[in-house]
Scaffold this motif. Structure first.
Motif, PDB file in Angstrom:
ATOM      1  N   UNK A 132      -6.580  -1.598  -5.673  1.00  0.00           N
ATOM      2  CA  UNK A 132      -6.898  -0.289  -6.232  1.00  0.00           C
ATOM      3  C   UNK A 132      -5.605   0.316  -6.751  1.00  0.00           C
ATOM      4  N   UNK A 133      -5.647   0.889  -7.963  1.00  0.00           N
ATOM      5  CA  UNK A 133      -4.486   1.561  -8.523  1.00  0.00           C
ATOM      6  C   UNK A 133      -4.920   2.865  -9.180  1.00  0.00           C
ATOM      7  N   UNK A 134      -4.647   3.972  -8.505  1.00  0.00           N
ATOM      8  CA  UNK A 134      -4.985   5.278  -9.053  1.00  0.00           C
ATOM      9  C   UNK A 134      -3.799   5.955  -9.748  1.00  0.00           C
ATOM     10  N   UNK A 135      -2.658   5.252  -9.849  1.00  0.00           N
ATOM     11  CA  UNK A 135      -1.482   5.837 -10.488  1.00  0.00           C
ATOM     12  C   UNK A 135      -1.477   5.500 -11.980  1.00  0.00           C
ATOM     13  N   UNK A 136      -1.573   6.491 -12.813  1.00  0.00           N
ATOM     14  CA  UNK A 136      -1.692   6.280 -14.259  1.00  0.00           C
ATOM     15  C   UNK A 136      -0.431   5.684 -14.875  1.00  0.00           C
TER      16      UNK A 136
ATOM     17  N   UNK B 219       0.832  -1.204   0.000  1.00  0.00           N
ATOM     18  CA  UNK B 219       0.000   0.000   0.000  1.00  0.00           C
ATOM     19  C   UNK B 219       0.866   1.253   0.000  1.00  0.00           C
ATOM     20  N   UNK B 220       0.278   2.343  -0.471  1.00  0.00           N
ATOM     21  CA  UNK B 220       0.970   3.622  -0.438  1.00  0.00           C
ATOM     22  C   UNK B 220       0.774   4.346   0.884  1.00  0.00           C
ATOM     23  N   UNK B 221       0.072   3.726   1.832  1.00  0.00           N
ATOM     24  CA  UNK B 221      -0.034   4.283   3.181  1.00  0.00           C
ATOM     25  C   UNK B 221       0.461   3.245   4.181  1.00  0.00           C
ATOM     26  N   UNK B 222       0.900   3.709   5.329  1.00  0.00           N
ATOM     27  CA  UNK B 222       1.425   2.823   6.361  1.00  0.00           C
ATOM     28  C   UNK B 222       0.258   2.122   7.051  1.00  0.00           C
ATOM     29  N   UNK B 223      -0.110   0.953   6.536  1.00  0.00           N
ATOM     30  CA  UNK B 223      -1.311   0.256   7.023  1.00  0.00           C
ATOM     31  C   UNK B 223      -1.147  -0.288   8.435  1.00  0.00           C
ATOM     32  N   UNK B 224       0.090  -0.431   8.892  1.00  0.00           N
ATOM     33  CA  UNK B 224       0.288  -0.874  10.272  1.00  0.00           C
ATOM     34  C   UNK B 224      -0.071   0.244  11.247  1.00  0.00           C
ATOM     35  N   UNK B 225       0.282   1.473  10.887  1.00  0.00           N
ATOM     36  CA  UNK B 225      -0.012   2.610  11.766  1.00  0.00           C
ATOM     37  C   UNK B 225      -1.502   2.901  11.858  1.00  0.00           C
ATOM     38  N   UNK B 226      -2.231   2.644  10.781  1.00  0.00           N
ATOM     39  CA  UNK B 226      -3.668   2.957  10.811  1.00  0.00           C
ATOM     40  C   UNK B 226      -4.506   1.780  11.323  1.00  0.00           C
ATOM     41  N   UNK B 227      -3.854   0.690  11.724  1.00  0.00           N
ATOM     42  CA  UNK B 227      -4.566  -0.386  12.417  1.00  0.00           C
ATOM     43  C   UNK B 227      -5.252  -1.407  11.539  1.00  0.00           C
ATOM     44  N   UNK B 228      -4.674  -1.716  10.380  1.00  0.00           N
ATOM     45  CA  UNK B 228      -5.291  -2.729   9.521  1.00  0.00           C
ATOM     46  C   UNK B 228      -5.348  -4.084  10.211  1.00  0.00           C
TER      47      UNK B 228
ATOM     48  N   UNK C  57      -8.899   5.448   4.470  1.00  0.00           N
ATOM     49  CA  UNK C  57      -7.761   6.145   5.069  1.00  0.00           C
ATOM     50  C   UNK C  57      -6.850   6.775   4.011  1.00  0.00           C
ATOM     51  N   UNK C  58      -7.439   7.066   2.851  1.00  0.00           N
ATOM     52  CA  UNK C  58      -6.812   7.860   1.787  1.00  0.00           C
ATOM     53  C   UNK C  58      -5.774   7.120   0.955  1.00  0.00           C
ATOM     54  N   UNK C  59      -5.874   5.819   0.848  1.00  0.00           N
ATOM     55  CA  UNK C  59      -4.973   5.089  -0.035  1.00  0.00           C
ATOM     56  C   UNK C  59      -5.386   5.290  -1.488  1.00  0.00           C
ATOM     57  N   UNK C  60      -4.389   5.467  -2.350  1.00  0.00           N
ATOM     58  CA  UNK C  60      -4.614   5.511  -3.791  1.00  0.00           C
ATOM     59  C   UNK C  60      -4.063   4.284  -4.495  1.00  0.00           C
ATOM     60  N   UNK C  61      -3.362   3.455  -3.739  1.00  0.00           N
ATOM     61  CA  UNK C  61      -2.775   2.251  -4.331  1.00  0.00           C
ATOM     62  C   UNK C  61      -2.623   1.204  -3.232  1.00  0.00           C
TER      63      UNK C  61
END
Length: 258
Positions: A122-126, A22-31, A106-110
């Motif tokens: 999910x992949x929002x990076x073109x 993921x492009x966000x730190x999923x451990x910090x946000x409690x996944x 939690x605002x992930x784009x990928x």
């Protein structure tokens, strides 16, 4: 959109074995805690409704007007009824899908969540593409082909789930080496892969593939595309992403980014 640094790890909670990128730190946000909570919700529901765990048939709620069930239960029931299988046939895909929803919230784009071969992403990076290899047991095609996904529309969730009659411990009445289904919902793709796989039967490999495709035809409105492999025989239905050579002998639970 500029690519961000990626976070990668494996989450292992009882039967849930999930590779996460993921492009966000999923451990910090409690996944991790989110998945535990979802599993606990399911366990409590099963205690009160033991048939939910045992049945291999579509699960019907007693009161159709009762909308109080938790989201994980609703998703599993929906997949069960669409695919004509028991609700537990949708579990891995549902966990992956709900976990993806949590990351998007939690605002992930990928994000890619691979729950034992049942994947939500999910992949929002073109400028970024994702390649998923297909593991098909002893088939000579196993690890040799895969799908290449490119960004086509913003916030387009995807599910890609695989069932097999020759690999793993899941119940299948067919003899497929792999049945891979692509849908917008991993919960539905998971159930459909099982349901279609149950019909992959025939003396000849090509007959088994054809029977699987016939079974898949009646579910077409619920998936984007599907691919069936039995030995050296392969069949497709629907609109699949680009099929490419992967030449990767270690493709099990594996994907790569480019």
């Amino acid at each position: 959109m500029k690519n961000k640094s990626m976070f990668k790890n494996k989450i292992s909670i009882e039967e849930t074995k999930m590779n996460v990128v993921s492009d966000i730190d999923f451990e910090k946000i409690g996944l991790y805690d989110f998945i535990i909570n979802q599993r606990n919700i399911l366990k409590k529901y099963i205690i009160d409704n033991p048939l939910f765990l045992k049945t291999l048939q579509p699960y019907k709620v007693k009161n159709k007007k009762d909308d109080s069930n938790p989201k994980i239960i609703k998703k599993m029931i929906e997949g069960s009824n669409i695919a004509n299988v028991g609700p537990t046939a949708t579990l891995a895909g549902t966990i992956a899908e709900l976990s993806l929803d949590y990351l998007i919230k939690n605002d992930s784009n990928y994000s890619i969540l691979d729950n034992g071969g049942d994947i939500a992403f999910l992949n929002n990076y073109h400028n970024k593409k994702v390649i998923f290899g297909i593991y098909a047991g002893n088939s000579p095609l196993s690890g040799e082909i895969g799908f290449e996904f490119k960004n086509k529309s913003k916030n387009q969730k995807m599910g890609i789930c695989t069932s097999s009659g020759s690999v793993g411990y899941s119940i299948s009445y067919g003899r497929s080496d792999s049945v891979t289904v692509i849908s917008e919902n991993a919960s539905i793709a998971d159930g459909l892969a099982t349901s279609i796989g149950n019909n992959v039967n025939g003396v000849l490999d090509q007959d088994a593939v054809e029977n699987g495709l016939i079974a898949a035809e009646k579910f077409k409105k619920h998936f984007i595309g599907a691919l069936i492999i039995v030995g050296e025989s392969i069949g497709t239905i629907g609109k699949l992403p680009k099929i490419i050579e992967t030449n990767n002998e270690k493709i099990l639970n594996n994907f790569k980014e480019e």
